[in-house]
Write an enzyme that holds these catalytic residues in place. Structure first.
Site, mmCIF file in Angstrom:
data_model
loop_
_atom_site.group_PDB
_atom_site.id
_atom_site.type_symbol
_atom_site.label_atom_id
_atom_site.label_comp_id
_atom_site.label_asym_id
_atom_site.label_seq_id
_atom_site.Cartn_x
_atom_site.Cartn_y
_atom_site.Cartn_z
ATOM 1 N N HIS A 164 103.535 -36.801 40.664
ATOM 2 C CA HIS A 164 104.615 -38.275 39.888
ATOM 3 C C HIS A 164 104.564 -39.877 40.621
ATOM 4 O O HIS A 164 104.517 -40.541 39.612
ATOM 5 C CB HIS A 164 106.822 -37.894 40.385
ATOM 6 C CG HIS A 164 107.052 -36.948 39.806
ATOM 7 N ND1 HIS A 164 107.244 -36.879 38.223
ATOM 8 C CD2 HIS A 164 107.772 -35.558 40.237
ATOM 9 C CE1 HIS A 164 107.657 -36.075 37.470
ATOM 10 N NE2 HIS A 164 108.340 -35.382 38.525
ATOM 11 N N GLU B 168 105.683 -33.527 43.146
ATOM 12 C CA GLU B 168 106.568 -34.521 43.766
ATOM 13 C C GLU B 168 105.124 -35.673 44.334
ATOM 14 O O GLU B 168 105.509 -36.605 43.921
ATOM 15 C CB GLU B 168 107.206 -34.140 45.228
ATOM 16 C CG GLU B 168 108.226 -33.437 45.197
ATOM 17 C CD GLU B 168 109.234 -33.141 43.174
ATOM 18 O OE1 GLU B 168 109.638 -35.157 43.341
ATOM 19 O OE2 GLU B 168 110.321 -32.284 42.809
#
Length: 262
Positions: free
Chosen positions: A127, A124
């Site tokens: 990203h 995450e």
């Protein structure tokens, strides 16, 4: 009317920044880093106000420990990352521009050790590092402009610009829809994420076990975290191919790791 749409879109594109992703893809970025940080901060504050926060001090400390080791190996100049554990059965996690990480307690039932949790958090955070959020919000902005010029304004369906941006940031559960990351973006986040976890002293071989657990969770559909991701088999195969590259990073980091989070 079509000519007007074309002219306006060309004007927007002319003023945007171009960038290269970690794998060399060309990215269209309409927003500055400062604007993205502001969007991330506002969205995160809204989520903290609307969702239940975990009060389990032990679990909170555990999640923050794993996250802090990941963020400690990020490039210089990163913000101080805020980490929040949300009380929810969702098997999910997210990271937002500006230094915000959210983890749902449901994820801890599937990510059964610190290395598996680091797999998700690393993914995450990757990203954000790869400007995927900016790509998504930029795409949403361009699509929104086109729709409005074509007399199909977003507010007709009850979707505000704020909701559109939150969905583009990966927070679709908050607004009832989501603008998913593309397969290339997901693969990039896998590559960067497993390298981050290895550099932080987490066993990258556990990334394979984590995604095997994810594939089993929630029946044939899998958890929400996997709803827009590459197939389980493809992801696991890619991670297996990466092991010879990342295991030396993990082994080299062991001398620097003083405390386990488990």
């Amino acid at each position: 009317m079509k000519q007007m749409i074309t002219v306006v879109i060309l004007v927007i594109l002319a003023g945007c920044a171009t960038n290269q992703s970690p794998t060399g893809r060309s990215q269209t970025l309409l927003f500055s880093a400062q604007q993205m940080d502001q969007m991330g901060a506002e969205s995160f504050e809204q989520m903290k106000q609307q969702q239940a926060l975990s009060k389990d001090k032990q679990r909170i400390a555990y999640v923050r420990c794993v996250a802090s080791r990941i963020t400690a190996v990020l490039p210089v100049g990163q913000p101080k990352w805020e980490v929040v554990l949300f009380e929810s059965e969702q098997i999910n996690a997210f990271a937002l521009p500006g230094g915000h990480i959210g983890v749902y307690t449901g994820l801890l039932k599937v990510a059964t050790n610190q290395d598996q949790l680091a797999t998700v958090i690393g993914h995450e955070v990757a990203h954000v590092l790869a400007n995927h959020s900016n790509e998504q919000v930029s795409r949403a902005q361009m699509t929104g402009v086109g729709m409005q010029l074509a007399n199909a304004a977003l507010d007709v369906s009850g979707v505000s610009n704020r909701d559109l941006y939150m969905a583009a940031l990966g927070l679709g559960a908050q607004v009832g829809f989501v603008l998913p990351y593309g397969r290339e973006q997901e693969s990039e986040a896998d590559i960067m994420g497993v390298e981050l976890m290895a550099r932080a002293g987490f066993d990258p071989s556990q990334s394979i076990k984590l995604w095997q657990n994810m594939a089993k969770a929630g029946g044939s559909q899998g958890p929400e975290l996997l709803s827009t991701h590459p197939s389980h088999g493809r992801r696991i195969a890619d991670l297996q191919q990466m092991q010879p590259k990342v295991m030396p990073l993990y082994q080299a980091s062991q001398a620097k790791v003083k405390n386990s989070c488990d």
